[in-house]
Design an enzyme around this catalytic site. Structure first.
Site, PDB file in Angstrom:
ATOM      1  N   CYS A 295     -42.731 -22.284   0.604  1.00  0.00           N
ATOM      2  CA  CYS A 295     -42.885 -22.180   2.064  1.00  0.00           C
ATOM      3  C   CYS A 295     -42.457 -20.828   2.625  1.00  0.00           C
ATOM      4  CB  CYS A 295     -42.096 -23.295   2.753  1.00  0.00           C
ATOM      5  SG  CYS A 295     -40.294 -23.131   2.596  1.00  0.00           S
ATOM      6  N   CYS A 305     -24.859 -21.898  -9.337  1.00  0.00           N
ATOM      7  CA  CYS A 305     -25.982 -22.567  -9.990  1.00  0.00           C
ATOM      8  C   CYS A 305     -27.292 -21.924  -9.585  1.00  0.00           C
ATOM      9  CB  CYS A 305     -25.982 -24.050  -9.608  1.00  0.00           C
ATOM     10  SG  CYS A 305     -27.352 -24.974 -10.342  1.00  0.00           S
TER      11      CYS A 305
END
Length: 504
Positions: A295, A305
């Site tokens: 998007c 992470c």
């Protein structure tokens, strides 16, 4: 009323209550110390001399064009105080058009009205029972308490006074005050202003605004940028040369910035704008954030992470490669392998932004470091003065201890030069000449740091002789390296050897 009799009264900021303009004897400083006067001659003018210069120009032009002094001043301001251009345009083009462009009523129009025995009827004023109605406050006042401009708009003196005071004191307007009537752009002349105003402080502020406009518009004049200095540098022509005010401040006559050799004014302006605007913030965002592959929402990583989930479209992707996260657990997926072919085809916009930011920070940090060192180096003058006084107590003459002050002068000059070499280098394209420049820059930087270390050492009677010789030798060497660097850059300018990077 003549401009030099009334407008210029009380022009001295230190004598606000004086009723007459006191013409002081000229006190000018010509050509900065240590500089060849023939290279760039200039004068340092006090405020009274600036006013006198303005009056002389008005008189000179008025004798040629034969119009009132206050009208002449407004015309000169319209032509940026270029008297030759004004006189040439006045006689070679339509004078009525010139007056219209300067927001004045043409004298020819007034002559035509006088010859036809007609008068300009007051506009927006209605006569009632022998009195006029002011269209601002709607009070009925006698005709003698009404005033207006040649455009025909008339209002009561009280409204005029309040209008002019507000424009001068609150809005800081002087030469661009227009008629109080709505949609009328005819400028209020100095004679009207001085006749309507009674407060000496407002008059003084108006006179200072007119004088400031004279300096700001005149390309051969420039205020000293030192706060509360009040002196003006008058050059014979515009040039990017160093000038020194009577207060001791040296700056560039062309742009008004602190003297910035070896960088040109245009490049320095680009650098200052780059440092001031938000472009580097945008670079930081580009370097530290990424777009969602699906998007295109901007995402900033705030954890270790690399598994990212877009909060907007919920797409799972890898922060490192921006690919879908699902195949990352498969043995065949090569997120860790660098794709040489892909790298050769195109570099990402993020990588380019990061590289541009790193390059900018490299030069900016060194520029700011030398700026900070220069500020700290200026504090050396106080400690050096103490050292010089101490040395004089140990059988050394005043002349013998001057080597310390001279060394600090050289040190500050070198710091200022080095500071601006990084601006020059930031925009410089790499070539053989840039390599020579960087070598000269390195040599000057090393010598400057050594001189700074010598001056910051504790100077005692035991080590005085050794330190004195080292300081003198290093000062001469710094001066030599600085001159070599500047000479090389100037030769590059003259021979058009420098190439600059585009779009930075």
């Amino acid at each position: 009323m003549e401009i030099d009799d009334d407008l210029l009264a009380n022009s001295d900021a230190g004598t606000e209550d004086d009723d007459e303009f006191v013409e002081l004897a000229p006190e000018q400083t010509s050509a900065m110390d240590g500089m060849d006067p023939e290279e760039f001659p200039y004068d340092v003018l006090a405020l009274e001399q600036v006013v006198t210069l303005m009056v002389d120009i008005i008189k000179e032009v008025r004798n040629v064009v034969e119009i009132p002094a206050t009208t002449t001043r407004i015309l000169l301001n319209h032509f940026k105080w270029d008297k030759e251009k004004l006189i040439e345009t006045y006689y070679e083009s339509d004078p009525d058009r010139i007056f219209a462009d300067a927001h004045l009523i043409s004298p020819s129009r007034k002559v035509a009205i006088a010859c036809s025995k007609r008068e300009i009827k007051p506009r927006y004023s209605v006569k009632e029972n022998g009195e006029y109605v002011c269209e601002i406050c709607y009070a009925s006042v006698p005709e003698q308490l009404m005033s207006g401009l040649e455009c025909g708009h008339r209002f009561c003196i009280s409204c005029w006074t309040h209008y002019l005071t507000t424009k001068i004191m609150d809005e800081g307007m002087g030469q661009t005050i227009s008629c109080a009537a709505h949609n009328c752009d005819i400028l209020v002349d100095d004679e009207t202003v001085m006749k309507l105003l009674s407060d000496s402080h407002v008059k003084l502020k108006y006179q200072h605004l007119i004088t400031n406009s004279f300096v700001e518009c005149n390309r051969l004049l420039r205020w000293c940028p030192t706060p509360d200095c009040g002196h003006v540098i008058k050059g014979q022509y515009v040039s990017d040369k160093p000038v020194t005010c009577r207060c001791g401040h040296t700056f560039c006559f062309a742009c008004g910035q602190n003297w910035h050799d070896p960088v040109k004014c245009s490049i320095l302006r680009k650098w200052i704008k780059k440092c001031d605007d938000d472009s580097e913030t945008s670079n930081w965002i580009a370097a530290n954030t990424k777009e969602c592959p699906k998007c295109r929402s901007i995402i900033e990583k705030d954890g270790g992470c690399n598994h990212m989930v877009c909060k907007k479209c919920r797409f799972d992707f890898c922060w490192v490669c921006l690919g879908p996260w699902e195949p990352h657990g498969s043995s065949w997926y090569n997120c860790n392998r660098y794709d040489e072919d892909e790298a050769k085809r195109a570099r990402s916009a993020q990588e380019k932004s990061r590289a541009a930011l790193q390059r900018y920070l490299f030069y900016c940090n060194r520029y700011m470091n030398h700026m900070q060192s220069l500020k700290l180096e200026n504090k050396l003058y106080a400690s050096v003065r103490d050292k010089m006084e101490e040395m004089q107590k140990h059988n050394m003459s005043w002349i013998e201890v001057q080597f310390l002050k001279k060394a600090v002068d050289v040190l500050c000059q070198c710091r200022q030069t080095l500071m601006h070499t990084y601006v020059f280098a930031f925009y410089l394209r790499k070539n053989n000449q840039s390599i020579i420049f960087e070598t000269n820059q390195r040599d000057l930087e090393q010598a400057t740091e050594q001189l700074s270390e010598y001056l910051e050492r504790e100077i005692t009677q035991e080590v005085l002789r050794d330190i004195k010789q080292k300081v003198q030798d290093k000062s001469r060497y710094c001066e030599s390296r600085r001159n070599v660097l500047l000479k090389h850059v100037h030769e590059g300018y003259e021979n058009e050897l420098w190439e600059y990077l585009d779009n930075i």
